[in-house]
Design a protein around this motif. Structure first.
Motif, short mmCIF file in Angstrom:
data_model
loop_
_atom_site.label_atom_id
_atom_site.label_comp_id
_atom_site.label_asym_id
_atom_site.label_seq_id
_atom_site.Cartn_x
_atom_site.Cartn_y
_atom_site.Cartn_z
N TYR A 48 -29.42 -10.86 -23.62
CA TYR A 48 -28.14 -10.29 -24.00
C TYR A 48 -27.41 -11.11 -25.06
CZ TYR A 48 -29.30 -8.04 -19.61
OH TYR A 48 -29.96 -7.38 -18.61
N THR A 49 -28.05 -12.14 -25.55
CA THR A 49 -27.47 -12.93 -26.65
C THR A 49 -28.09 -12.45 -27.94
OG1 THR A 49 -29.17 -14.62 -26.35
CG2 THR A 49 -27.06 -14.97 -25.23
N GLU A 50 -27.32 -12.46 -28.99
CA GLU A 50 -27.80 -12.08 -30.32
C GLU A 50 -28.40 -10.68 -30.35
OE1 GLU A 50 -30.00 -15.22 -32.34
OE2 GLU A 50 -29.07 -16.69 -31.03
N GLN A 59 -28.34 -2.50 -28.70
CA GLN A 59 -27.09 -2.47 -27.93
C GLN A 59 -27.09 -1.30 -26.95
OE1 GLN A 59 -24.47 -4.70 -27.88
NE2 GLN A 59 -23.77 -3.45 -26.17
N ILE A 60 -27.47 -0.14 -27.42
CA ILE A 60 -27.45 1.05 -26.58
C ILE A 60 -28.49 0.96 -25.47
CG2 ILE A 60 -27.85 3.56 -26.54
CD1 ILE A 60 -26.55 3.59 -29.40
N GLN A 87 -16.92 -4.43 -13.99
CA GLN A 87 -15.90 -4.91 -14.93
C GLN A 87 -16.44 -6.07 -15.75
OE1 GLN A 87 -12.74 -3.48 -15.34
NE2 GLN A 87 -12.79 -4.76 -17.15
N THR A 88 -17.16 -6.98 -15.11
CA THR A 88 -17.74 -8.12 -15.82
C THR A 88 -18.76 -7.65 -16.85
OG1 THR A 88 -17.40 -9.55 -13.91
CG2 THR A 88 -19.06 -10.27 -15.51
N VAL A 89 -19.63 -6.74 -16.46
CA VAL A 89 -20.64 -6.19 -17.38
C VAL A 89 -19.95 -5.51 -18.56
CG1 VAL A 89 -22.41 -4.40 -17.57
CG2 VAL A 89 -22.49 -6.00 -15.66
N TYR A 143 -20.84 -7.24 -22.07
CA TYR A 143 -22.02 -6.70 -22.74
C TYR A 143 -21.83 -5.37 -23.45
CZ TYR A 143 -24.07 -10.24 -19.75
OH TYR A 143 -24.34 -11.42 -19.12
N PHE A 144 -20.81 -4.61 -23.12
CA PHE A 144 -20.68 -3.28 -23.70
C PHE A 144 -19.89 -3.32 -25.00
CE2 PHE A 144 -22.72 -1.97 -20.04
CZ PHE A 144 -22.89 -0.59 -19.99
#
Length: 169
Positions: free
Chosen positions: A111-113, A120-121, A142-144, A148-149
């Motif tokens: 999930y980095t870079e 992303q999708i 909520q954290t996700v 990440y979104f």
């Protein structure tokens, strides 16, 4: 769904013979990825890559469990691309498509870079399904969302499915 996607979907189901849970997961991720991609305005080539990657994103799980006794993301990322490459080659996919699909499969738990809207999708679609399948609560959702979104559509889907109650609508 185009002919290549149908061919890849059929191959994914055959590869996961006797494992309806994996097939169902892939179909749900595919549906969310396709919807988000269309609503976010992906061009045809990028949409095709995203959809193929969504269908095949977890294709490495079986080998991961056999080799490492684990379906952890890092093992999926190692084992998935070679299997996906063979499936895509057998289906007659273009090399550029194969390369990008394999890259996405090889990074869908990294999930980095995140590079590219297709990447992303795919991450967002997988999270939308995993939040439900793994029984995560509002705090995790909520954290996700915050971490990440990025797409408008993905954020809306996550919020409406996991963070709002009917009374709030």
């Amino acid at each position: 769904m185009n002919n290549l996607s149908n061919t890849i979907l059929k191959a994914m189901i055959s590869y996961n013979v006797g494992d309806p849970k994996r097939v169902q997961h892939a179909l749900k991720v595919y549906a969310f990825a396709k919807s988000i991609g269309e609503l976010e305005g992906l061009d045809g080539n990028t949409a095709e890559i995203l959809e193929l990657a969504a269908i095949l994103h977890d294709i490495g799980i079986c080998n991961s469990e056999k080799k490492y006794g684990s379906s952890a993301g890092k093992y999926q990322e190692l084992e998935g691309p070679p299997i996906a490459k063979k499936i895509l080659l057998d289906a007659g996919a273009e090399q550029a498509v194969i390369d990008r699909v394999c890259f996405l499969i090889g990074h869908h738990h990294t999930y980095t870079e995140i590079s590219g809207l297709d990447y992303q999708i795919l991450v967002e679609a997988d999270f939308l399904v995993n939040l439900y399948e793994d029984g995560m609560g509002k705090l995790q959702a909520q954290t996700v969302l915050q971490k990440y979104f990025k797409t408008k559509t993905g954020k809306e889907y996550l919020t409406e499915m996991y963070l709002q109650s009917e009374a709030e609508e």
